[in-house]
Design an enzyme around this catalytic site. Structure first.
Site, PDB file in Angstrom:
ATOM      1  N   GLU A 128     -48.231 -55.826  12.228  1.00  0.00           N
ATOM      2  CA  GLU A 128     -46.784 -55.682  12.352  1.00  0.00           C
ATOM      3  C   GLU A 128     -46.122 -57.004  11.944  1.00  0.00           C
ATOM      4  OE1 GLU A 128     -45.230 -54.764  16.249  1.00  0.00           O
ATOM      5  OE2 GLU A 128     -43.278 -54.267  15.439  1.00  0.00           O
ATOM      6  N   GLY A 269     -46.203 -62.789  21.256  1.00  0.00           N
ATOM      7  CA  GLY A 269     -46.799 -62.660  22.583  1.00  0.00           C
ATOM      8  C   GLY A 269     -48.049 -61.786  22.574  1.00  0.00           C
ATOM      9  N   MET A 271     -49.696 -57.663  20.762  1.00  0.00           N
ATOM     10  CA  MET A 271     -49.489 -56.582  19.799  1.00  0.00           C
ATOM     11  C   MET A 271     -50.176 -55.301  20.250  1.00  0.00           C
ATOM     12  SD  MET A 271     -48.121 -55.663  17.007  1.00  0.00           S
ATOM     13  CE  MET A 271     -48.260 -53.951  16.503  1.00  0.00           C
ATOM     14  N   GLU A 272     -49.435 -54.212  20.097  1.00  0.00           N
ATOM     15  CA  GLU A 272     -49.822 -52.923  20.700  1.00  0.00           C
ATOM     16  C   GLU A 272     -50.707 -52.048  19.805  1.00  0.00           C
ATOM     17  OE1 GLU A 272     -46.637 -53.754  19.701  1.00  0.00           O
ATOM     18  OE2 GLU A 272     -45.627 -52.045  18.766  1.00  0.00           O
ATOM     19  N   HIS A 305     -46.116 -54.031  28.959  1.00  0.00           N
ATOM     20  CA  HIS A 305     -45.321 -53.771  27.753  1.00  0.00           C
ATOM     21  C   HIS A 305     -46.193 -53.198  26.632  1.00  0.00           C
ATOM     22  CE1 HIS A 305     -41.992 -54.690  24.878  1.00  0.00           C
ATOM     23  NE2 HIS A 305     -43.015 -54.817  24.036  1.00  0.00           N
ATOM     24  N   GLU A 306     -47.287 -53.873  26.340  1.00  0.00           N
ATOM     25  CA  GLU A 306     -48.141 -53.408  25.228  1.00  0.00           C
ATOM     26  C   GLU A 306     -48.755 -52.062  25.569  1.00  0.00           C
ATOM     27  OE1 GLU A 306     -47.487 -55.060  22.725  1.00  0.00           O
ATOM     28  OE2 GLU A 306     -46.767 -56.858  23.754  1.00  0.00           O
ATOM     29  N   HIS A 309     -46.329 -49.268  25.071  1.00  0.00           N
ATOM     30  CA  HIS A 309     -46.110 -48.923  23.660  1.00  0.00           C
ATOM     31  C   HIS A 309     -46.978 -47.743  23.219  1.00  0.00           C
ATOM     32  CE1 HIS A 309     -43.221 -51.581  21.850  1.00  0.00           C
ATOM     33  NE2 HIS A 309     -43.887 -52.707  22.044  1.00  0.00           N
ATOM     34  N   GLU A 328     -38.893 -51.199  20.806  1.00  0.00           N
ATOM     35  CA  GLU A 328     -38.890 -52.446  21.574  1.00  0.00           C
ATOM     36  C   GLU A 328     -37.900 -52.421  22.739  1.00  0.00           C
ATOM     37  OE1 GLU A 328     -41.266 -54.205  21.465  1.00  0.00           O
ATOM     38  OE2 GLU A 328     -42.137 -53.976  19.469  1.00  0.00           O
TER      39      GLU A 328
END
Ligand code: PHE
Ligand code: ZN
Length: 878
Positions: A128, A269, A271-272, A305-306, A309, A328
Site C-alpha cells: 500500500e 505504523g 499494514m493490514e 486497527h489492523e 481492517h 481508514e
C-alpha cells in the site's frame, strides 16, 4: 528518473473502471539478497465495463523485465513496450489470456521500503498504496481484485520462516539445494496493495482462537530472534480485538491462520495485508522495562486497527485511493471504540480529541488542508493524513450520533452484506445508512467534501420571565486551498444545560427535538434554538463529548468555565472547560508578553485534584495544560513561539507552586502497589503521579527535582523511568547530562528505547538543542535508513520542539530542509512527512515566516526531487 515536466494531478472526477481484470495471480518468488526473481502468471480478461479493444497497460516502478509471454508464447519485441514504470501489451486478443512476466529485484538496495525489501536481514513487503508495482508489472489499483497463490522459495539457512497471504497449502525442500519453499493460497479476492510475503529467521509465539461459529484459527506473532518474550501483550490485544469485532459488529475472522510480523524498518505504523499483517515493531514489542503505558495503549489500538481492517478495508476495499477514508476513517473509529470499551471511555475520548486538535486542526488550518475525501492528488502517499484518518473517524462518529446506536448498526450490517467482496465508495457507504434508516444524508455528505474546521459561534440568553433559554448559533467554514465558498454543514451538537447545583436541567427544545436526545442539529449558517421550562439561569455545556469536530466559540465567562470544570456531568466537557480556561490565559499572556494569570486555573484544577470521585487518568489529563502548538493555533497569526513557551512555562510553574501540597499529596497517594501491570487503572495512577511530578519539578516545588531523581533511579518500569528522565532533562538542567548518559548505558542494546532517548533530547526547549541534534545525527546509533530513528530525532525536533525548530534565525528550518533533501534520496515517503512540519509557516511572525519560506523554496527548487517531497513543498508554498 527526475522528470522535468510537472506530472498532472489525478482527479476523482476522471475515474474510469479498469479495461482489463485479473482473476488469478500466481507468483513464484525466489528470494535472494540482491537478485530476487519474480515470476508472475496473471489470468486476465477484458473488463465488460471497460473500453473495448484496449491494450493491456500495467504499472511498474523501477522494474527490470527479464521475460514476458502471452498464452505460453514469448512476445515479439514489437508486441509490447517495457520501461521501468510500465509494461504495455499493444494488441492483445480481446479474450481471456495468460500473461507471464519475469522481473528481477534487488531487495537489499530498496531503501524506500516500498515493494520487496530487507529489514535486519528479513525479507518483507509493503504494497500500500502503490508498492506492488515495484515487485511485478500489474494494474496497481484497488478496484482490480484477484485470487492469489504465492510460492516463496529461499535458502533455508537464511529464511527458515516463509509467510504469505491466506492459508499455507504446501511446503517442502528443494532437493539438494539447501533451499526450501512454501505455497500460500488466499481464497479471498483482493487488490494487490494487500499482498504480502515475509521470509527470514524469526521467533514466534502462537495461540489458538475459536471464532464465534466455532472455527479454529491459529494466531502467530513473528519477531526478531530473542524478542518473543515481548510479544505477549500484542497477542492478548489481538484476541480481545477478534472477540470484540464479533460482538460489536458481527465480524468474524475468515482464514485458518492470522499472522503478524514485526519489523524494525517500516514507513508507517502497520499494514493490514490479508492474513499477514506487517508491523513496525514499535507497535508489537513491549515489556515493562522497555515500554511505557502509552506504548502499551498504542499496541492495543494498532493491533485492533489492523485486525479490524479485515472487514473494513479487505473484505470491502476501496474503489480508488480517493476513497481512502472509507477504510481508514471507519477503521480508526472502530479501534477508538474498542479502546474505549477496554479502558475508560472518557479518558480515551479526551486523548483522541487532543490528538485530533493537535494534528488535524493544524493540518486543516494550513496550506496542506484537504477534504476527508480529496478530489485530486499528485502523490497518494501524502494523503495518509490526520484528516483522512482522524477527521474521517469523527465523521463516522457523527453519523452514529445522528442515527443512534441501533440505526448505525443496521447501516453497518447492510454495508457488510451489500458490499462484501467489492471495491466501494463513500457514496456506497452512505447509501447503506440512508437505505437502512430512511435518513437523508445529502447535507451530511459535505463532511467528506469540504475541508476546513467549521467554526461555531454560540451565544446563550436566559429569559427569566418566559423561563426560556435561547442559543444563537452561527456557523462558518473557513476557506481552504481550492475551496473558497463553503456550504453550511450538518453538525450534531450534543449539549446540556447545567443548573446552579451542578446538575443537568431537563432539556426541552421548543417545538420538539430535531435530533437524538441531548443533541440538536445545526444545519444552517445562522440558527436559533429555544429551550423551554428553564427556570434558573443555566450554564450551557456545548459540544459534549466533542460530538462534532468544530471550533467552538462561546460567550461563557471565566466563572462559567470554572463552574463547568467543577461540575459538568459530561466528563469530556469538564476537561474541556479547564482547557479552555488555560488556553485563554495562555493566549492573553503570549500576546502581551506578560505573566499569565494562573488564578482561575489554580481554582479549577484544585477542585479537580480534590474530587475523590474522579478517575486518576482523567485528573492527569486535566492537569496537562494545552500544548504550545494548541496556543499557536489559537493565536493564528504573527505567532512568536518563544512568547508562547515562556507563557506556558510560567503558567505551569505557577500551578506547580500554588498546588504544591495537593500535587505532592497525590504523588504519594497514587503510588501503584505491586509489580508493573499495563492495565488502564494502574496506568491512570501512574499518569496522575507523573503529571504531578512534572508540575512540581517544573516549579522547583514540593521536592519535585529530588522526587524525579529518586524515581529515575528506582523505577521498575519504563513509564516511570522515562517520565522521570524527561522531567530531569527538561526541568533540572544540573541532572540532565548524567541522567541521559545513564539511560543510554542502560538501554543501548534496545533500539526502541534508544528512539525515546533521541526524541527526548530533540525536544529540549533550549538554544543548544539544534547543535545537540546535529551532533546526534553522527551518533553510531543514528541511521537515516531507519524511519523510527529519523522520526525520533529529526521528526521530534521539527514537530515537537516549537521554540527550536522555529528559531528566529531560521537555523532550525535550514537544518530540517537540508535533512529532507538528504533523506529524499533514501526514503521519499519519510522525507515528505518530515517536510510537512513546515505546514503552519504562514501563521508565524515575519522573520520566521520569511526564513521558513526561504527554506521551503530551497527544497522546492532542488532538481530531481521525489514526487512525494515535490508535492508537499509545492502545496506548502502554493
Ligand atoms: N493501511 C495502513 C493502516 O492504516 C497504513 C499504511 C499505509 C501502512 C501505507 C503502510 C503504507 O493501517
Ligand atoms: Zn488503517
Amino acid at each position: 528518473m527526475p522528470s522535468t515536466t510537472e506530472p498532472q494531478p489525478i482527479l476523482l472526477s476522471d475515474y474510469r473502471p479498469p479495461d482489463w481484470l485479473v482473476d488469478t495471480v500466481e507468483l513464484d518468488v525466489r528470494l535472494h539478497p540482491s537478485a530476487t526473481r519474480i515470476l508472475a502468471r496473471l489470468s486476465m480478461r477484458p473488463n465488460p465495463a471497460g473500453r473495448a479493444g484496449s491494450p493491456i497497460v500495467l504499472d511498474g516502478d523501477e522494474l527490470v523485465l527479464k521475460a514476458v509471454s502471452l498464452d505460453g508464447r514469448a512476445l515479439a519485441g514489437t508486441a509490447y513496450v517495457a520501461t521501468p514504470s510500465a509494461l504495455t501489451i499493444l494488441a492483445p486478443p480481446q479474450q481471456p489470456v495468460l500473461l507471464e512476466i519475469e522481473t528481477l529485484l534487488d531487495p537489499s538496495a530498496n531503501t524506500k521500503l516500498m515493494g520487496l525489501y530487507r529489514s535486519s536481514g528479513t525479507y518483507c513487503t509493503q504494497c500500500e498504496a502503490e508498492g506492488f508495482r515495484r515487485i511485478t508489472y500489474f494494474p496497481d489499483r484497488p478496484d482490480v481484485l484477484s485470487v492469489y497463490t504465492t510460492r516463496i522459495e529461499a535458502e533455508r539457512a537464511e529464511a527458515p520462516v516463509l509467510l504469505g497471504n491466506g492459508n499455507l497449502q504446501e511446503s517442502g525442500e528443494v532437493e539438494g539445494t539447501g533451499r526450501h519453499y512454501a505455497v500460500w493460497h488466499d481464497p479471498f479476492p483482493k487488490p494487490c496493495y494487500l499482498f504480502a510475503l515475509v521470509g527470514g529467521r524469526l521467533d514466534r509465539i502462537t495461540e489458538p482462537f475459536m471464532t464465534a461459529t466455532g472455527k479454529e484459527v491459529e494466531l502467530g506473532i513473528y519477531v526478531e530472534p530473542g524478542k518473543a518474550g515481548r510479544a505477549g501483550y500484542a497477542m492478548d490485544a489481538l484476541k480481545r480485538s477478534m472477540r470484540w469485532d464479533e460482538e460489536l459488529f458481527g465480524c468474524e475472522y475468515d482464514l485458518d491462520v492470522f499472522n503478524i510480523v514485526a519489523v524494525a524498518d517500516f514507513n508507517m505504523g502497520a499494514m493490514e495485508n490479508k492474513g499477514l499483517n506487517v508491523f513496525n515493531d514499535k507497535y508489537v514489542l513491549a515489556s515493562p522495562e522497555t515500554a511505557t503505558d502509552a506504548d502499551y495503549a498504542n499496541i492495543e489500538a494498532i493491533i485492533a486497527h489492523e485486525y479490524f481492517h479485515n472487514w473494513t478495508g479487505n473484505r470491502i476495499t476501496c474503489r480508488d485511493w480517493f476513497q481512502l477514508c472509507l477504510k481508514e476513517g471507519l477503521t480508526v473509529f472502530r479501534d477508538q471504540e474498542f479502546s474505549s470499551d477496554q479502558r475508560s471511555r472518557a479518558v480515551k475520548r479526551i486523548a483522541d480529541v487532543r490528538l485530533l486538535k493537535s494534528h488535524q486542526f493544524a493540518e486543516d488550518a494550513g496550506p496542506l488542508a484537504h477534504p476527508v475525501r480529496p478530489a485530486s492528488y499528485r502523490e497518494i502517499n501524502n494523503f495518509y493524513t490526520a484528516t483522512v484518518y482522524e477527521k474521517g473517524a469523527e465523521v463516522v462518529r457523527m453519523l452514529k450520533t445522528l442515527l443512534g446506536e441501533e440505526n448505525f448498526r443496521s447501516g453497518m450490517d447492510l454495508y457488510f452484506e451489500r458490499h462484501d467482496g467489492t471495491a466501494a465508495t463513500i457514496e456506497d457507504f452512505l447509501t447503506c445508512f440512508q437505505d437502512a434508516t430512511g435518513t437523508d444524508l445529502s447535507q451530511f455528505a459535505l463532511w467528506y467534501a469540504q475541508a476546513g474546521t467549521p467554526r461555531l459561534e454560540v451565544a446563550g440568553h436566559w429569559d427569566a420571565a418566559g423561563a426560556t433559554f435561547t442559543l444563537d448559533v452561527a456557523q462558518t467554514v473557513p476557506a481552504t486551498p481550492g475551496q473558497i465558498d463553503k456550504q453550511p454543514m450538518l453538525i450534531p451538537l450534543a449539549l446540556g444545560l447545567v443548573g446552579e447545583d451542578g446538575r443537568d436541567l431537563p432539556l426541552q427544545p421548543a417545538g420538539g427535538s430535531n435530533g437524538a436526545p441531548g443533541v440538536v442539529l445545526v444545519s444552517e449558517a445562522r440558527q436559533r434554538f429555544v429551550f423551554e421550562n428553564v427556570t434558573e439561569r443555566p450554564r450551557p455545556s456545548l459540544n459534549r463529548g466533542f460530538s462534532a469536530p468544530v471550533k467552538l466559540v462561546t460567550d461563557l465567562s471565566t466563572q462559567d468555565l470554572i463552574f463547568l470544570a467543577r461540575h459538568d456531568a459530561d466528563p469530556f466537557n469538564r476537561f474541556d472547560a479547564a482547557q479552555t480556561l488555560a488556553l485563554g490565559v495562555l493566549v492573553d499572556a503570549a500576546r502581551a508578553g506578560a505573566t499569565p494569570d494562573a488564578a482561575p486555573l489554580v481554582e479549577a484544577l484544585g477542585a479537580v485534584l480534590a474530587d475523590p470521585a474522579l478517575d486518576p487518568a482523567f485528573i492527569a489529563q486535566a492537569l496537562s495544560v494545552p500544548s504550545e502548538g494548541d496556543v499557536a493555533r489559537e493565536i493564528a497569526r504573527d505567532v512568536d513561539p518563544d512568547a508562547i513557551h515562556a507563557a506556558r512555562l510560567a503558567l505551569r510553574r505557577a500551578i506547580g507552586s500554588a498546588l504544591a501540597e495537593p500535587l505532592a499529596g497525590a504523588f504519594e497517594r497514587f503510588a501503584v502497589p505491586g509489580p508493573y501491570s499495563p492495565d488502564a487503572a494502574s496506568a491512570g495512577r501512574r499518569a496522575l503521579r507523573n503529571a504531578c511530578l512534572d508540575l512540581l519539578a517544573t516549579a522547583g516545588a514540593g521536592d519535585g527535582p529530588a522526587r524525579a531523581l529518586g524515581l529515575f533511579r528506582a523505577a521498575d518500569n519504563m513509564t516511570d523511568r522515562f517520565v522521570a528522565l524527561s522531567v530531569l532533562a527538561h526541568a533540572v538542567p544540573a541532572e540532565r547530562e548524567a541522567a541521559l548518559a545513564d539511560f543510554y548505558a542502560m538501554f543501548q542494546g534496545d533500539p526502541l528505547v534508544i528512539d525515546k532517548w533521541f526524541a527526548l533530547q530533540a525536544q529540549i526547549a533550549e538554544p543548544g538543542t539544534l547543535d545537540r541534534v546535529r551532533t546526534l545525527t553522527a551518533h553510531p546509533a543514528f541511521a537515516m535508513t531507519n524511519p523510527n530513528r529519523v522520526r525520533s530525532l529529526i521528526g521530534s525536533f521539527a514537530a515537537a520542539n516549537q521554540t527550536q525548530f522555529h528559531r528566529a534565525d531560521g537555523a532550525g528550518y535550514d537544518f530540517v530542509a537540508q535533512t529532507v533533501l538528504t533523506l529524499d534520496a533514501i526514503n521519499p515517503q519519510v522525507a515528505a512527512r518530515l517536510l510537512a512540519a513546515f505546514r503552519s509557516w504562514r501563521s508565524l511572525d515575519a522573520p520566521r515566516r520569511e526564513a521558513a519560506e526561504a527554506a521551503l523554496q530551497r527544497v522546492s527548487r532542488t532538481p530531481g526531487l521525489s514526487p512525494d517531497v515535490a508535492d508537499i513543498a509545492g502545496r506548502s508554498l502554493g
